[in-house]
Motif scaffolding. Sequence first.
Motif, PDB file in Angstrom:
ATOM      1  N   MET A   1       0.853  -1.196   0.000  1.00  0.00           N
ATOM      2  CA  MET A   1       0.000   0.000   0.000  1.00  0.00           C
ATOM      3  C   MET A   1       0.887   1.244   0.000  1.00  0.00           C
ATOM      4  O   MET A   1       1.741   1.419   0.855  1.00  0.00           O
ATOM      5  N   VAL A   5      -2.157   6.206  -1.115  1.00  0.00           N
ATOM      6  CA  VAL A   5      -3.370   5.450  -0.806  1.00  0.00           C
ATOM      7  C   VAL A   5      -3.711   5.576   0.671  1.00  0.00           C
ATOM      8  O   VAL A   5      -4.870   5.786   1.050  1.00  0.00           O
ATOM      9  N   GLN A   8      -5.081   9.080   1.394  1.00  0.00           N
ATOM     10  CA  GLN A   8      -6.457   9.218   0.908  1.00  0.00           C
ATOM     11  C   GLN A   8      -7.456   8.550   1.844  1.00  0.00           C
ATOM     12  O   GLN A   8      -8.506   9.123   2.166  1.00  0.00           O
ATOM     13  N   THR A  44     -13.881   6.326  -1.367  1.00  0.00           N
ATOM     14  CA  THR A  44     -12.447   6.357  -1.677  1.00  0.00           C
ATOM     15  C   THR A  44     -11.970   5.019  -2.227  1.00  0.00           C
ATOM     16  O   THR A  44     -11.212   4.959  -3.208  1.00  0.00           O
ATOM     17  N   GLN A  48     -10.324   4.186  -5.842  1.00  0.00           N
ATOM     18  CA  GLN A  48      -9.020   3.534  -5.965  1.00  0.00           C
ATOM     19  C   GLN A  48      -9.105   2.283  -6.835  1.00  0.00           C
ATOM     20  O   GLN A  48      -8.221   2.015  -7.661  1.00  0.00           O
ATOM     21  N   VAL A 103      -9.425  10.824  -4.575  1.00  0.00           N
ATOM     22  CA  VAL A 103      -8.561   9.999  -5.421  1.00  0.00           C
ATOM     23  C   VAL A 103      -8.508  10.540  -6.840  1.00  0.00           C
ATOM     24  O   VAL A 103      -7.435  10.679  -7.441  1.00  0.00           O
TER      25      VAL A 103
END
Length: 411
Positions: A1, A5, A8, A44, A48, A103
């Motif tokens: 990760m 990311v 966010q 979110t 993603q 994002v």
Amino acid sequence: MTPDVILQLAVAFGLGLLLGLERERKEDPIAGIRTFPLIALFGTVCAQLSRPLGGWIVAVGLAALSAVLILANLAKNKTGEPDPGITTEVAALLLFAIGALLVVVNITTGVVLAGVMVIVLHMKEPLHRFAGAVGQKDMHAIMQFVLLSLVILPVLPNANYGPYGVWNPFKLWLMVVLIVGISLGGYVAYKIFGSRAGTLLGGVIGGLISSTATTVSFAKRGAQPHLAGLAAVVILTASCVSLGRVLVEIAVMAPAQFPQIAAPIALLAAATCAVTAVFYLRGSHATERLPAQKNPAELKSALVFGGLYALVLVAVAFSKEQLGDAGLYAVALISGLTDMDAITLSSAQLAARGQLDASTAWRAILIAALANFLFKFLIVAGVRSPRLTRSVAAGFGLIALAGAALLVLWD
């Protein structure tokens, strides 16, 4: 990760908590402090996942959330819960979109939008109170501003015409919209706080709408000895706010030259505020209801200001070319007696176009400001209230000394 990311997701969770806390306090059975963070995270995560899988996944997520909200409303109706509206449902859908926005666009945009949303949700009572206070005349004012800004402005040509090429219909009317918009903001504040405004707030509102009109109104009230101190403070406060208006106008018209033009004007404003503070602290803190304010968005008033602004533009350009700085300062002195906006906007516009030095522009604006103080003092003196006249003379005298010092000493 990746760190992006994680950031966010963390921001989405925080925004969801903020919105959830606000909704939890409303005791809404559909969503609260636990559900809203999950909705934000859901948005979110969908955004993603849309990067490797495609944008359809965001649409599916939004449809799924909508279905859940519909089912929740159906269940609530079966239990006999009263229908409080759809604010929470709309907030949930918007929060999902904000989660995706973090994002797809950027985090800053999502945070700002969430901040606006939570403020709107939290200000339910003031907004309902304002809506209840809006009458037919107030709606007329708002619709007239819509006419000025959204109907007339877009169709005007954006080209230079007239003597010295200073008449640009679009930019000229844009300044009319700016001035009317500032005044209308003060009018809205008056409708919200008018009957409850204290001395300082009354002066602030009056300065936003018209410091000269406020001076006239409170000079008449100051004829009563027990209201002279209050009237002096309101008049000084309105004058201080009027200089704040001037700074806003300079920033809009000449952003590149703003530091050079605005610095001495800001010092004069600071001196005015300091004098006002002294008078406020020394005086009584009695309050007086604000007088009724006129609709600042009247088309006739806008046309009068637009015509005045156009004339001052030509007068300033002519004076600068034919008579030099002395002629320009004479125009500023005469124009500033009754209205500072026109000379401020015209001087700043010419400075932005390179037709006027920044030093000349700020001197013209400062001279107009001092002329305006003189005019307002004459209004007060005309009421023939010795106590009020002495107070305003002392306050305006100190401000005039500060202005004269700036004219002489500021480079």
